[in-house]
Motif scaffolding. Structure first.
Motif, PDB file in Angstrom:
ATOM      1  N   ALA A 113       0.832  -1.207   0.000  1.00  0.00           N
ATOM      2  CA  ALA A 113       0.000   0.000   0.000  1.00  0.00           C
ATOM      3  C   ALA A 113       0.866   1.257   0.000  1.00  0.00           C
ATOM      4  CB  ALA A 113      -0.948  -0.008   1.196  1.00  0.00           C
ATOM      5  N   ASP A 114       1.925   1.253   0.794  1.00  0.00           N
ATOM      6  CA  ASP A 114       2.838   2.397   0.819  1.00  0.00           C
ATOM      7  C   ASP A 114       3.538   2.573  -0.527  1.00  0.00           C
ATOM      8  OD1 ASP A 114       2.214   2.885   3.475  1.00  0.00           O
ATOM      9  OD2 ASP A 114       4.046   1.970   4.273  1.00  0.00           O
ATOM     10  N   GLU A 115       4.058   1.481  -1.080  1.00  0.00           N
ATOM     11  CA  GLU A 115       4.804   1.544  -2.345  1.00  0.00           C
ATOM     12  C   GLU A 115       3.919   2.030  -3.495  1.00  0.00           C
ATOM     13  OE1 GLU A 115       7.999   1.047  -3.200  1.00  0.00           O
ATOM     14  OE2 GLU A 115       8.785   0.326  -1.283  1.00  0.00           O
ATOM     15  N   ILE A 116       2.711   1.450  -3.615  1.00  0.00           N
ATOM     16  CA  ILE A 116       1.854   1.840  -4.743  1.00  0.00           C
ATOM     17  C   ILE A 116       1.363   3.275  -4.564  1.00  0.00           C
ATOM     18  CG2 ILE A 116      -0.372   0.935  -3.910  1.00  0.00           C
ATOM     19  CD1 ILE A 116       0.933   0.711  -7.516  1.00  0.00           C
ATOM     20  N   GLY A 117       1.075   3.667  -3.339  1.00  0.00           N
ATOM     21  CA  GLY A 117       0.653   5.049  -3.103  1.00  0.00           C
ATOM     22  C   GLY A 117       1.727   6.048  -3.483  1.00  0.00           C
ATOM     23  N   MET A 118       2.967   5.783  -3.088  1.00  0.00           N
ATOM     24  CA  MET A 118       4.071   6.695  -3.421  1.00  0.00           C
ATOM     25  C   MET A 118       4.383   6.669  -4.916  1.00  0.00           C
ATOM     26  SD  MET A 118       6.575   6.334  -0.077  1.00  0.00           S
ATOM     27  CE  MET A 118       6.653   4.558  -0.127  1.00  0.00           C
ATOM     28  N   PHE A 119       4.314   5.481  -5.516  1.00  0.00           N
ATOM     29  CA  PHE A 119       4.622   5.385  -6.941  1.00  0.00           C
ATOM     30  C   PHE A 119       3.537   6.059  -7.782  1.00  0.00           C
ATOM     31  CE2 PHE A 119       5.692   3.237 -10.973  1.00  0.00           C
ATOM     32  CZ  PHE A 119       7.050   3.548 -11.009  1.00  0.00           C
ATOM     33  N   ASN A 120       2.277   5.893  -7.390  1.00  0.00           N
ATOM     34  CA  ASN A 120       1.196   6.580  -8.108  1.00  0.00           C
ATOM     35  C   ASN A 120       1.389   8.094  -8.057  1.00  0.00           C
ATOM     36  OD1 ASN A 120      -0.138   4.279  -8.961  1.00  0.00           O
ATOM     37  ND2 ASN A 120      -1.615   4.295  -7.284  1.00  0.00           N
ATOM     38  N   GLN A 121       1.888   8.608  -6.941  1.00  0.00           N
ATOM     39  CA  GLN A 121       2.163  10.049  -6.855  1.00  0.00           C
ATOM     40  C   GLN A 121       3.241  10.454  -7.855  1.00  0.00           C
ATOM     41  OE1 GLN A 121       2.522  11.854  -2.885  1.00  0.00           O
ATOM     42  NE2 GLN A 121       1.721   9.920  -2.067  1.00  0.00           N
ATOM     43  N   GLN A 122       4.276   9.630  -7.983  1.00  0.00           N
ATOM     44  CA  GLN A 122       5.334   9.929  -8.949  1.00  0.00           C
ATOM     45  C   GLN A 122       4.794   9.875 -10.371  1.00  0.00           C
ATOM     46  OE1 GLN A 122       8.035   6.932  -7.128  1.00  0.00           O
ATOM     47  NE2 GLN A 122       9.564   8.571  -7.242  1.00  0.00           N
ATOM     48  N   LEU A 123       3.968   8.867 -10.668  1.00  0.00           N
ATOM     49  CA  LEU A 123       3.373   8.767 -11.997  1.00  0.00           C
ATOM     50  C   LEU A 123       2.498   9.972 -12.296  1.00  0.00           C
ATOM     51  CD1 LEU A 123       2.358   4.993 -12.028  1.00  0.00           C
ATOM     52  CD2 LEU A 123       4.277   6.061 -13.246  1.00  0.00           C
ATOM     53  N   ALA A 124       1.732  10.413 -11.315  1.00  0.00           N
ATOM     54  CA  ALA A 124       0.844  11.562 -11.506  1.00  0.00           C
ATOM     55  C   ALA A 124       1.630  12.829 -11.830  1.00  0.00           C
ATOM     56  CB  ALA A 124      -0.030  11.774 -10.266  1.00  0.00           C
ATOM     57  N   GLN A 125       2.833  12.952 -11.315  1.00  0.00           N
ATOM     58  CA  GLN A 125       3.664  14.118 -11.626  1.00  0.00           C
ATOM     59  C   GLN A 125       4.127  14.097 -13.081  1.00  0.00           C
ATOM     60  OE1 GLN A 125       4.311  16.835  -9.631  1.00  0.00           O
ATOM     61  NE2 GLN A 125       2.701  15.840  -8.445  1.00  0.00           N
ATOM     62  N   ILE A 126       4.397  12.907 -13.606  1.00  0.00           N
ATOM     63  CA  ILE A 126       4.899  12.758 -14.975  1.00  0.00           C
ATOM     64  C   ILE A 126       3.781  12.893 -16.000  1.00  0.00           C
ATOM     65  CG2 ILE A 126       5.913  11.087 -16.594  1.00  0.00           C
ATOM     66  CD1 ILE A 126       7.531   9.999 -14.197  1.00  0.00           C
ATOM     67  N   CYS A 127       2.602  12.409 -15.666  1.00  0.00           N
ATOM     68  CA  CYS A 127       1.486  12.372 -16.621  1.00  0.00           C
ATOM     69  C   CYS A 127       0.796  13.722 -16.747  1.00  0.00           C
ATOM     70  CB  CYS A 127       0.474  11.309 -16.192  1.00  0.00           C
ATOM     71  SG  CYS A 127       1.130   9.629 -16.321  1.00  0.00           S
ATOM     72  N   GLN A 128       0.390  14.047 -17.969  1.00  0.00           N
ATOM     73  CA  GLN A 128      -0.334  15.287 -18.212  1.00  0.00           C
ATOM     74  C   GLN A 128      -1.783  15.180 -17.759  1.00  0.00           C
ATOM     75  OE1 GLN A 128       1.399  13.713 -20.712  1.00  0.00           O
ATOM     76  NE2 GLN A 128       3.038  15.132 -21.224  1.00  0.00           N
ATOM     77  N   GLN A 129      -2.303  13.958 -17.747  1.00  0.00           N
ATOM     78  CA  GLN A 129      -3.704  13.760 -17.367  1.00  0.00           C
ATOM     79  C   GLN A 129      -3.773  12.624 -16.344  1.00  0.00           C
ATOM     80  OE1 GLN A 129      -6.253  13.666 -20.754  1.00  0.00           O
ATOM     81  NE2 GLN A 129      -8.032  13.017 -19.604  1.00  0.00           N
ATOM     82  N   VAL A 130      -4.623  12.803 -15.315  1.00  0.00           N
ATOM     83  CA  VAL A 130      -4.842  11.781 -14.294  1.00  0.00           C
ATOM     84  C   VAL A 130      -6.357  11.688 -14.072  1.00  0.00           C
ATOM     85  CG1 VAL A 130      -4.405  11.024 -11.915  1.00  0.00           C
ATOM     86  CG2 VAL A 130      -2.634  12.296 -13.170  1.00  0.00           C
ATOM     87  N   THR A 131      -6.859  10.450 -14.136  1.00  0.00           N
ATOM     88  CA  THR A 131      -8.293  10.209 -13.955  1.00  0.00           C
ATOM     89  C   THR A 131      -8.490   9.131 -12.904  1.00  0.00           C
ATOM     90  OG1 THR A 131      -8.679  10.731 -16.287  1.00  0.00           O
ATOM     91  CG2 THR A 131     -10.440   9.571 -15.125  1.00  0.00           C
ATOM     92  N   LEU A 132      -9.385   9.377 -11.964  1.00  0.00           N
ATOM     93  CA  LEU A 132      -9.802   8.382 -10.981  1.00  0.00           C
ATOM     94  C   LEU A 132     -11.147   7.843 -11.437  1.00  0.00           C
ATOM     95  CD1 LEU A 132      -9.480   6.977  -8.189  1.00  0.00           C
ATOM     96  CD2 LEU A 132     -10.740   8.913  -7.225  1.00  0.00           C
ATOM     97  N   VAL A 133     -11.272   6.523 -11.541  1.00  0.00           N
ATOM     98  CA  VAL A 133     -12.517   5.899 -11.961  1.00  0.00           C
ATOM     99  C   VAL A 133     -13.118   5.173 -10.766  1.00  0.00           C
ATOM    100  CG1 VAL A 133     -13.612   4.269 -13.549  1.00  0.00           C
ATOM    101  CG2 VAL A 133     -11.641   5.630 -14.314  1.00  0.00           C
ATOM    102  N   SER A 134     -14.378   5.447 -10.503  1.00  0.00           N
ATOM    103  CA  SER A 134     -15.115   4.792  -9.420  1.00  0.00           C
ATOM    104  C   SER A 134     -16.525   4.493  -9.918  1.00  0.00           C
ATOM    105  CB  SER A 134     -15.167   5.696  -8.185  1.00  0.00           C
ATOM    106  OG  SER A 134     -15.832   5.062  -7.120  1.00  0.00           O
ATOM    107  N   ALA A 135     -16.979   3.275  -9.727  1.00  0.00           N
ATOM    108  CA  ALA A 135     -18.312   2.848 -10.178  1.00  0.00           C
ATOM    109  C   ALA A 135     -18.500   3.107 -11.668  1.00  0.00           C
ATOM    110  CB  ALA A 135     -19.400   3.538  -9.356  1.00  0.00           C
ATOM    111  N   GLY A 136     -17.388   2.982 -12.419  1.00  0.00           N
ATOM    112  CA  GLY A 136     -17.448   3.196 -13.863  1.00  0.00           C
ATOM    113  C   GLY A 136     -17.474   4.638 -14.308  1.00  0.00           C
ATOM    114  N   LEU A 137     -17.385   5.563 -13.354  1.00  0.00           N
ATOM    115  CA  LEU A 137     -17.455   6.974 -13.676  1.00  0.00           C
ATOM    116  C   LEU A 137     -16.095   7.647 -13.497  1.00  0.00           C
ATOM    117  CD1 LEU A 137     -20.769   7.753 -11.782  1.00  0.00           C
ATOM    118  CD2 LEU A 137     -20.483   7.370 -14.241  1.00  0.00           C
ATOM    119  N   PRO A 138     -15.649   8.396 -14.500  1.00  0.00           N
ATOM    120  CA  PRO A 138     -14.368   9.067 -14.404  1.00  0.00           C
ATOM    121  C   PRO A 138     -14.443  10.390 -13.642  1.00  0.00           C
ATOM    122  CG  PRO A 138     -15.297   9.457 -16.556  1.00  0.00           C
ATOM    123  CD  PRO A 138     -16.254   8.539 -15.824  1.00  0.00           C
ATOM    124  N   LEU A 139     -13.475  10.620 -12.791  1.00  0.00           N
ATOM    125  CA  LEU A 139     -13.309  11.896 -12.130  1.00  0.00           C
ATOM    126  C   LEU A 139     -11.937  12.416 -12.559  1.00  0.00           C
ATOM    127  CD1 LEU A 139     -14.086  14.072 -10.044  1.00  0.00           C
ATOM    128  CD2 LEU A 139     -13.050  12.639  -8.293  1.00  0.00           C
TER     129      LEU A 139
END
Length: 174
Positions: free
Chosen positions: A144-170
């Motif tokens: 949980a710690d590793e994926i949380g920290m790595f997702n933060q690093q990925l989010a910095q590199i990516c121009q777009q970040v989308t969270l999907v919940s119940a099939g709906l994009p945020l």
């Protein structure tokens, strides 16, 4: 364009990511390359993999990269491909299960470097696991710690970040 798609188990993140990559490839007339990170360790995982395979268009190229994800991305980084990585969560799990700290650090750094220089359209699927309770065992907490920290690093590199919940994009970053 680099796009990180996050979501929980069965949130619809894969379907959303596949739709996004289809629209990007149609716009650019690029070939879609699907980079799979999963490994079929049991019957249930084989069924999940089969379900994903059956839902994908048959003309997509497939690359399997359970450990060396950066090396796989290098093969398709020619600007002529629209690439989907499915998924960072399983890739990180594979590396953690090796119990090789040097390999884990090396592969993470290689991937971050490759992503920074990636030329084509790329959608990266990853699990959001930090919304639940604190895991009970050390490996689950580490994950949980590793994926949380790595997702933060990925989010910095990516121009777009989308969270999907119940099939709906945020859309978190656009």
């Amino acid at each position: 364009m680099k796009h990180l798609v996050l979501g929980g188990v069965r949130s619809g993140k894969s379907k959303f990511a596949e739709s996004w990559v289809c629209s990007r490839s149609e716009q650019s007339l690029a070939t879609v390359a699907y980079v799979a990170t999963s490994q079929a360790w049991d019957d249930e995982m084989r069924a999940r993999i089969s379900s994903h395979q059956l839902s994908r268009p048959t003309d997509w190229l497939l690359f399997e990269a359970p450990l060396s994800l950066a090396a796989a991305l290098k093969k398709v980084d020619d600007g002529g491909h629209c690439v989907i990585v499915e998924c960072i969560t399983l890739w990180l799990t594979n590396l953690l299960c090796l119990e090789d700290e040097e390999r884990l650090a090396f592969e993470k750094q290689q991937l971050l470097s490759r992503l920074s220089d990636f030329k084509g359209d790329l959608v990266i699927v990853s699990g959001e696991v930090g919304l639940g309770i604190m895991p009970m065992n050390a490996l689950a907490r580490r994950f949980a710690d590793e994926i949380g920290m790595f997702n933060q690093q990925l989010a910095q590199i990516c121009q777009q970040v989308t969270l999907v919940s119940a099939g709906l994009p945020l859309f978190l970053k656009k």
